[in-house]
Design a protein around this motif. Structure first.
Motif, PDB file in Angstrom:
ATOM      1  N   ARG A  68       0.843  -1.209   0.000  1.00 43.07           N
ATOM      2  CA  ARG A  68       0.000   0.000   0.000  1.00 43.07           C
ATOM      3  C   ARG A  68       0.874   1.253   0.000  1.00 43.07           C
ATOM      4  O   ARG A  68       0.587   2.219  -0.703  1.00 43.07           O
ATOM      5  CB  ARG A  68      -0.947  -0.009   1.211  1.00 43.07           C
ATOM      6  N   PHE A  69       1.954   1.270   0.799  1.00 41.65           N
ATOM      7  CA  PHE A  69       2.847   2.423   0.829  1.00 41.65           C
ATOM      8  C   PHE A  69       3.508   2.634  -0.531  1.00 41.65           C
ATOM      9  O   PHE A  69       3.572   3.754  -1.035  1.00 41.65           O
ATOM     10  CB  PHE A  69       3.920   2.246   1.917  1.00 41.65           C
ATOM     11  N   THR A  70       3.962   1.550  -1.130  1.00 42.93           N
ATOM     12  CA  THR A  70       4.602   1.642  -2.443  1.00 42.93           C
ATOM     13  C   THR A  70       3.629   2.228  -3.462  1.00 42.93           C
ATOM     14  O   THR A  70       4.002   3.062  -4.292  1.00 42.93           O
ATOM     15  CB  THR A  70       5.108   0.263  -2.902  1.00 42.93           C
ATOM     16  N   GLN A  75       1.728   7.026  -6.647  1.00 46.84           N
ATOM     17  CA  GLN A  75       0.729   8.058  -6.932  1.00 46.84           C
ATOM     18  C   GLN A  75       1.317   9.452  -6.690  1.00 46.84           C
ATOM     19  O   GLN A  75       1.089  10.380  -7.466  1.00 46.84           O
ATOM     20  CB  GLN A  75      -0.512   7.857  -6.057  1.00 46.84           C
ATOM     21  N   VAL A  76       2.100   9.596  -5.601  1.00 52.90           N
ATOM     22  CA  VAL A  76       2.725  10.884  -5.288  1.00 52.90           C
ATOM     23  C   VAL A  76       3.743  11.238  -6.366  1.00 52.90           C
ATOM     24  O   VAL A  76       3.787  12.374  -6.846  1.00 52.90           O
ATOM     25  CB  VAL A  76       3.371  10.854  -3.880  1.00 52.90           C
ATOM     26  N   ALA A  89      12.144   8.112 -11.888  1.00 56.94           N
ATOM     27  CA  ALA A  89      11.376   6.885 -12.155  1.00 56.94           C
ATOM     28  C   ALA A  89      10.164   6.815 -11.217  1.00 56.94           C
ATOM     29  O   ALA A  89      10.233   7.203 -10.050  1.00 56.94           O
ATOM     30  CB  ALA A  89      12.264   5.663 -11.938  1.00 56.94           C
ATOM     31  N   ILE A  90       9.058   6.329 -11.744  1.00 55.69           N
ATOM     32  CA  ILE A  90       7.867   6.091 -10.935  1.00 55.69           C
ATOM     33  C   ILE A  90       8.020   4.665 -10.398  1.00 55.69           C
ATOM     34  O   ILE A  90       7.491   3.694 -10.953  1.00 55.69           O
ATOM     35  CB  ILE A  90       6.563   6.232 -11.780  1.00 55.69           C
ATOM     36  N   ASP A  91       8.791   4.552  -9.315  1.00 59.49           N
ATOM     37  CA  ASP A  91       9.179   3.236  -8.812  1.00 59.49           C
ATOM     38  C   ASP A  91       8.646   2.925  -7.404  1.00 59.49           C
ATOM     39  O   ASP A  91       8.867   1.833  -6.886  1.00 59.49           O
ATOM     40  CB  ASP A  91      10.691   3.096  -8.832  1.00 59.49           C
ATOM     41  N   GLY A  92       7.961   3.883  -6.778  1.00 62.84           N
ATOM     42  CA  GLY A  92       7.417   3.629  -5.445  1.00 62.84           C
ATOM     43  C   GLY A  92       8.450   3.714  -4.335  1.00 62.84           C
ATOM     44  O   GLY A  92       8.187   3.298  -3.205  1.00 62.84           O
TER      45      GLY A  92
END
Length: 130
Positions: A68-70, A75-76, A89-92
């Motif tokens: 969930r955090f990732t 999203q952020v 990178a959108i890597d979480g």
């Protein structure tokens, strides 16, 4: 008028005796209805009510390795990219580029500058974490 008193004079005389016979609060300090209001100096005291903040509910601190955090970090990162603050990178993963983007975004929007994902930052970005 002679010896007759006016109605006003009788009224004033009656109230003079009523007021003169009234006992002040300090003269009947042991009276139970007044005892709770007295201070040690004989006067009245006031203790303001105390306030304690309600317990914080609804805010859950997620571990950095939870799915969930990732997802929230992704999203952020996506929102920060759309606003022009992030180009990584959108890597979480919250790395140095994500922290710098968060700090700049928080500064520009008048939020507390933490470089972390706060509830206020999520609200400003339009992201619901719940």
């Amino acid at each position: 008028m002679g010896g007759k008193s006016t109605l006003f004079q009788k009224f004033a005389l009656d109230h003079f005796f009523t007021l003169a016979n009234h006992r002040s609060h300090s003269s009947h300090a042991s009276h139970s209805s007044h005892a709770s209001h007295r201070s040690s100096t004989g006067g009245y005291s006031y203790t303001p009510p105390t306030y304690s903040a309600p317990p914080r509910t609804g805010l859950l601190t997620l571990p950095g390795n939870s799915p969930r955090f990732t997802e929230i970090v992704r999203q952020v990162q996506t929102a920060l990219t759309a606003y022009g603050y992030y180009n990584g990178a959108i890597d979480g993963v919250i790395g140095p580029a994500s922290r710098a983007a968060l700090l700049q975004f928080q500064k520009n929007f008048g939020l507390q500058q933490t470089g972390t994902i706060t509830p206020e930052t999520l609200t400003q970005l339009g992201i619901t974490a719940g």
